[in-house]
Design a protein around this motif. Structure first.
Motif, PDB file in Angstrom:
ATOM      1  N   VAL A  75       0.890  -1.240   0.207  1.00  0.00           N
ATOM      2  CA  VAL A  75      -0.010   0.168   0.162  1.00  0.00           C
ATOM      3  C   VAL A  75       0.699   1.156   0.109  1.00  0.00           C
ATOM      4  CG1 VAL A  75      -1.729   1.169   1.423  1.00  0.00           C
ATOM      5  CG2 VAL A  75      -1.936  -1.048   1.151  1.00  0.00           C
ATOM      6  N   LEU A 100      -3.804   2.692   5.374  1.00  0.00           N
ATOM      7  CA  LEU A 100      -5.016   2.944   4.776  1.00  0.00           C
ATOM      8  C   LEU A 100      -5.420   4.398   4.978  1.00  0.00           C
ATOM      9  CD1 LEU A 100      -7.186  -0.267   4.431  1.00  0.00           C
ATOM     10  CD2 LEU A 100      -5.671   0.668   2.638  1.00  0.00           C
ATOM     11  N   VAL A 110     -10.164   4.624  -1.218  1.00  0.00           N
ATOM     12  CA  VAL A 110      -9.683   3.131  -0.933  1.00  0.00           C
ATOM     13  C   VAL A 110     -11.391   2.218  -0.888  1.00  0.00           C
ATOM     14  CG1 VAL A 110      -8.921   1.444   0.690  1.00  0.00           C
ATOM     15  CG2 VAL A 110      -7.779   3.594   0.346  1.00  0.00           C
ATOM     16  N   THR A 112     -12.614  -1.517   0.070  1.00  0.00           N
ATOM     17  CA  THR A 112     -12.097  -2.874   0.704  1.00  0.00           C
ATOM     18  C   THR A 112     -13.118  -3.966   0.028  1.00  0.00           C
ATOM     19  OG1 THR A 112     -13.584  -2.453   2.559  1.00  0.00           O
ATOM     20  CG2 THR A 112     -10.990  -2.069   2.747  1.00  0.00           C
ATOM     21  N   VAL A 122     -13.443   4.165   4.585  1.00  0.00           N
ATOM     22  CA  VAL A 122     -13.255   3.920   3.329  1.00  0.00           C
ATOM     23  C   VAL A 122     -14.360   4.452   2.237  1.00  0.00           C
ATOM     24  CG1 VAL A 122     -11.612   1.998   3.823  1.00  0.00           C
ATOM     25  CG2 VAL A 122     -14.038   1.580   3.446  1.00  0.00           C
TER      26      VAL A 122
END
Length: 315
Positions: A75, A100, A110, A112, A122
């Motif tokens: 990442v 993250l 982002v 997931t 996110v």
């Protein structure tokens, strides 16, 4: 004529100059998946790569191989590369949270998929309805134990601790079992989602609980197959009933052979595409407010075939 040639030459030079610029405007997505050892993620990888190629999107896909530290570095690399977005299945829901947050702070959206990151806001999370999936696994095991007229004993849950999706499966499994068969004890052993470790913890459980071990719920495909190997080695197939989660070719063969009762079935291609398109729509501005949680359907597979979550037959 010379003037025309000069114009053509100038146009060609401009074309050479601007072609790389257009190429650089392609959307680049960094993808890091939990482990490509697992057929589930192999299927997701193949689907994502095919879809990205058709859409003209560049994906840089890496394998974390169950290593949270390695995934953190992946990442961080994507942040340095200034990718347009990150799609991730965290190896560890807590360990990946800080990096993250760092990606989000750098302006990189982002999403997931399959496993959530704890405490991170996110763009969206796409995953199977794992609580329901755990209940479906319990229903299959309850039915088999009732057929065997077994109402007491120990059921082993072969777990992957620290992962939100597997905890949700257990959250669905345990109450359903306790309600239907209240005299059954449930114990959890962590195999980190890996086949060899699942075989090891199952052997430990067989040794520890002996004849009282009557059933196993394994929370992913590798754990299911590892548990099966241990049960077969101890010649306990007739006394220990196994249900699994994820479903792959080896599990299907074992179910068809009567060695495993059945599996809760996930649809990794659908899950991956839903997450991928959610991220692309967010980046393009098409949908800046997707649902924070997007549940994906689950089903079951037993010897009589596929069924949806309501028990209806599927093709």
């Amino acid at each position: 004529m010379r003037k025309i040639k000069k114009i053509i030459l100038a146009a060609a030079i401009l074309g050479l100059l601007f072609t790389p610029v257009f190429a650089q405007t392609k959307t680049v997505i960094g993808v890091t998946l939990m482990s490509l050892r697992h057929p589930f993620f192999q299927e997701m990888k193949t689907t994502l790569e095919k879809d990205a190629q058709e859409l003209g999107v560049v994906i840089r896909l890496t394998d974390a191989d169950f290593d949270a530290g390695k995934q953190v570095r992946q990442v961080e690399d994507y942040i340095q590369q200034k990718v347009n977005g990150i799609l991730i299945t965290p190896c560890d829901s807590k360990a990946l949270a800080p990096v993250l947050k760092k990606a989000l702070a750098a302006g990189i959206p982002v999403v997931t998929v399959d496993v959530a990151a704890e405490g991170v806001d996110v763009v969206s999370h796409c995953a199977s309805d794992n609580v329901l999936g755990g209940k479906l696994a319990a229903d299959m095991l309850i039915k088999r134990l009732n057929e065997r007229k077994v109402s007491k004993g120990t059921v082993l849950i072969v777990d992957h601790s620290g992962v939100t999706s597997t905890q949700a499966r257990i959250e669905g499994f345990k109450p359903a079992m306790a309600k239907a068969l209240p005299d059954i004890k449930m114990v959890i052993m962590n195999a980190v989602g890996q086949r060899d470790k699942a075989m090891s913890v199952t052997e430990d459980a067989i040794q520890k609980y002996g004849k009282n071990l009557i059933g196993i719920f394994a929370i992913n495909d590798d754990c299911t197959l590892g548990a099966l190997s241990a049960v077969e080695r101890r010649n306990k197939l007739n006394t220990i009933s196994i249900v699994g989660y994820d479903f792959g070719d080896e599990s299907k063969a074992a179910i068809d052979a009567g060695k495993i009762i059945g599996d809760t079935v996930q649809f990794p291609s659908k899950m991956g595409l839903q997450a991928f398109h959610t991220l692309l729509d967010y980046i393009s501005g098409k949908n800046k407010n997707p649902p924070k949680n997007q549940p994906v359907e689950v089903g079951t597979y037993q010897k009589d075939g596929f069924r949806d979550s309501n028990g209806n037959r599927m093709n």
